[in-house]
Design an enzyme around this catalytic site. Structure first.
Site, mmCIF file in Angstrom:
data_model
loop_
_atom_site.group_PDB
_atom_site.id
_atom_site.type_symbol
_atom_site.label_atom_id
_atom_site.label_comp_id
_atom_site.label_asym_id
_atom_site.label_seq_id
_atom_site.Cartn_x
_atom_site.Cartn_y
_atom_site.Cartn_z
ATOM 1 N N LYS A 107 0.821 -1.215 0.000
ATOM 2 C CA LYS A 107 0.000 0.000 0.000
ATOM 3 C C LYS A 107 0.853 1.264 0.000
ATOM 4 O O LYS A 107 0.364 2.343 -0.306
ATOM 5 C CB LYS A 107 -0.967 -0.007 1.182
ATOM 6 C CG LYS A 107 -2.050 -1.079 1.032
ATOM 7 C CD LYS A 107 -3.102 -0.987 2.119
ATOM 8 C CE LYS A 107 -4.223 -1.991 1.898
ATOM 9 N NZ LYS A 107 -3.805 -3.392 2.147
HETATM 10 C C1 LIG Z 1 -4.474 -4.501 1.482
HETATM 11 C C2 LIG Z 1 -3.723 -5.800 1.427
HETATM 12 C C3 LIG Z 1 -4.081 -6.861 0.548
HETATM 13 C C4 LIG Z 1 -5.305 -6.786 -0.332
HETATM 14 O O1 LIG Z 1 -5.138 -5.893 -1.400
HETATM 15 P P1 LIG Z 1 -6.420 -5.395 -2.237
HETATM 16 O O2 LIG Z 1 -5.881 -4.403 -3.189
HETATM 17 O O3 LIG Z 1 -7.369 -4.812 -1.235
HETATM 18 O O4 LIG Z 1 -6.998 -6.602 -2.903
HETATM 19 C C5 LIG Z 1 -3.277 -7.985 0.490
HETATM 20 N N1 LIG Z 1 -2.197 -8.115 1.284
HETATM 21 C C6 LIG Z 1 -1.830 -7.152 2.162
HETATM 22 C C7 LIG Z 1 -0.640 -7.370 3.021
HETATM 23 C C8 LIG Z 1 -2.567 -5.958 2.263
HETATM 24 O O5 LIG Z 1 -2.196 -5.017 3.147
#
Ligand SMILES: *Cc1c(COP(=O)(O)O)cnc(C)c1O
Length: 435
Positions: A107
């Protein structure tokens, strides 16, 4: 380029408006009105380009006509000031490690890009005031957003989190930063935090006195930049002369933002043959693939908790991309759903067999490739977080201690600074009007 709403009940908007507003007026999600192609020649020698060069080329194709190109270049280079290496795990399977950013989760990419783009539009908007970003978090989003926006001019961030309900390491990542980041420790639950943020956006007085924005994951400026690293994965395969086989990309999915960015990357010309949306027990999308029916459910708690989502917010974008055709979606995307026990087994086995330590989210996607990759295919899964972010879980699975990267350790040494907040709206509103 303009952006339309997936609900089609409102006019198209500019990039600036899509970024500042986040959500369309008809509650739909913004999508680019057309998906521009990168020239074939770009892919011929992509292996010679760096992550930043590739990302800028992709960003310029998407956003170039809507902003100053030197500014865009600065934003891209500044966002991606860490590596995203492709690591061989076994056979034809590779891990794209998305956890080398400041908070050790993928993210970081979207949050850092969005922060800088929002800062750019704010500065240029002739809007002398600050943009105030409100974000409710149960842990991970708050840290990526707070760190992404740290020190960005013209933007202040207020992180609302439930007191005593996030892990120490997560809390340290957004309560120790200072500068333009304020952490609000709410005496309530995550749902209370979310309610306070929603209520603030609906409050006429607040909105007339200050400019409020969200750093929600559905924002195009957080979601689209996630495609950059899929191009870089392909570049790294080319460097190893591994592009003769068909490329399959497996993504551990919760709200489906990450995988949707990859789907758009393919439309822009990236040679991916097919995708696997890997789920934990929250199997709403997997069930949709099997039955054609989309039935949101309350989420269930799992050890891959960033994927505990019962109504994936980007599903509307997936539907839109394939003209709402279940058949076309199934032709390009397959799925799976694994229990905590399967995730643990996979994590333990991969560590034992390959000496490669997965985090619980990456383990879901790795297992999907182990089960679904066919002859003549190369599989890349995305490792979305560093295993040390889930230290207790991972240590109990492998029976060994996990080293915490220095940058995560450092947060723990910072001084916690928060403002306590009751869960009612009156106090929150009064606080916002006073800042
Ligand atoms: C947010 C997150 C996901 C999921 O990603 P999306 O884009 O919401 O499908 C997967 N793994 C981790 C570690 C995350 O923080």
């Amino acid at each position: 380029m303009e952006y339309y709403s997936t609900n089609h009940q409102t006019r198209n908007v500019s990039l600036r408006e899509a970024v500042v507003k986040g959500l369309a007026a008809d509650r739909g999600l913004f999508m680019p009105e057309r998906i521009p192609q990168l020239p074939k020649a770009f892919f011929k020698n992509i292996g010679n380009l760096s992550l930043q060069e590739i990302s800028y080329a992709v960003a310029n194709t998407l956003f170039g006509e809507d902003m100053d190109s030197q500014e865009l270049k600065n934003i891209v280079y500044d966002t991606l000031n860490f590596d995203i290496p492709l690591v061989h795990v076994n056979g034809d399977i590779y891990s794209l490690e998305l956890f080398h950013g400041p908070t050790a989760a993928f993210k970081d990419v979207g949050a850092r890009f969005m922060a800088r783009l929002l800062g750019y539009f704010t500065r240029r908007g002739g809007n002398s005031g600050m943009v105030n970003v409100l974000v409710a978090t149960s842990g991970d989003t708050g840290s990526a957003v707070a760190n992404g926006f740290l020190g960005v001019d013209g933007v202040r961030v207020f992180v609302l989190y439930p007191e005593g309900k996030v892990s120490k390491i997560q809390e340290a990542q957004f309560t120790t930063l200072g500068q333009n980041i304020t952490a609000l420790e709410v005496n309530g639950t995550f749902d209370d935090c979310q309610r306070l943020v929603k209520q603030a956006f609906l409050d006429d007085e607040l909105n007339s006195k200050m400019s409020l924005s969200s750093a929600n994951s559905i924002n195009v400026a957080r979601f689209l930049p996630q495609m950059f690293y899929y191009f870089y994965a392909y570049a790294q395969l080319q460097q190893r002369n591994q592009t003769d086989k068909d490329l399959v990309v497996a993504v551990p999915s919760g709200n489906f933002g990450n995988i949707t960015a990859a789907l758009i990357g393919k439309r822009m010309g990236l040679p991916i043959k097919r995708f696997i949306a890997a789920n934990n027990r929250n199997d709403i999308f997997y069930n949709y693939l099997l039955t054609g029916n989309y039935e949101p459910k309350p989420s269930v708690t799992t050890i891959a908790n960033a994927m505990d989502v019962g109504d994936p917010s980007n599903f509307a974008r997936v539907l839109d991309l394939y003209g709402h055709s279940h058949e076309r979606i199934c032709a390009e995307i397959s799925g799976c759903s694994y229990t905590d026990e399967q995730i643990s087994d996979t994590l333990a086995r991969c560590f034992k067999d390959n000496g490669y330590l997965l985090d619980p989210h990456g383990a879901v996607a790795y297992r999907a490739l182990m089960e679904q990759l066919k002859q003549g295919e190369t599989g890349v899964f995305v490792e979305t977080a560093h295993p040390a972010k889930f230290k207790d879980t991972v240590e109990s699975i492998i029976g060994e201690s996990v080293t915490v990267p220095e940058r995560l350790e450092k947060f723990m040494q910072g001084k916690k600074l928060t403002i306590k907040m009751p869960s009612g709206f009156t106090a929150f509103k009064k606080f916002l009007l006073s800042v």
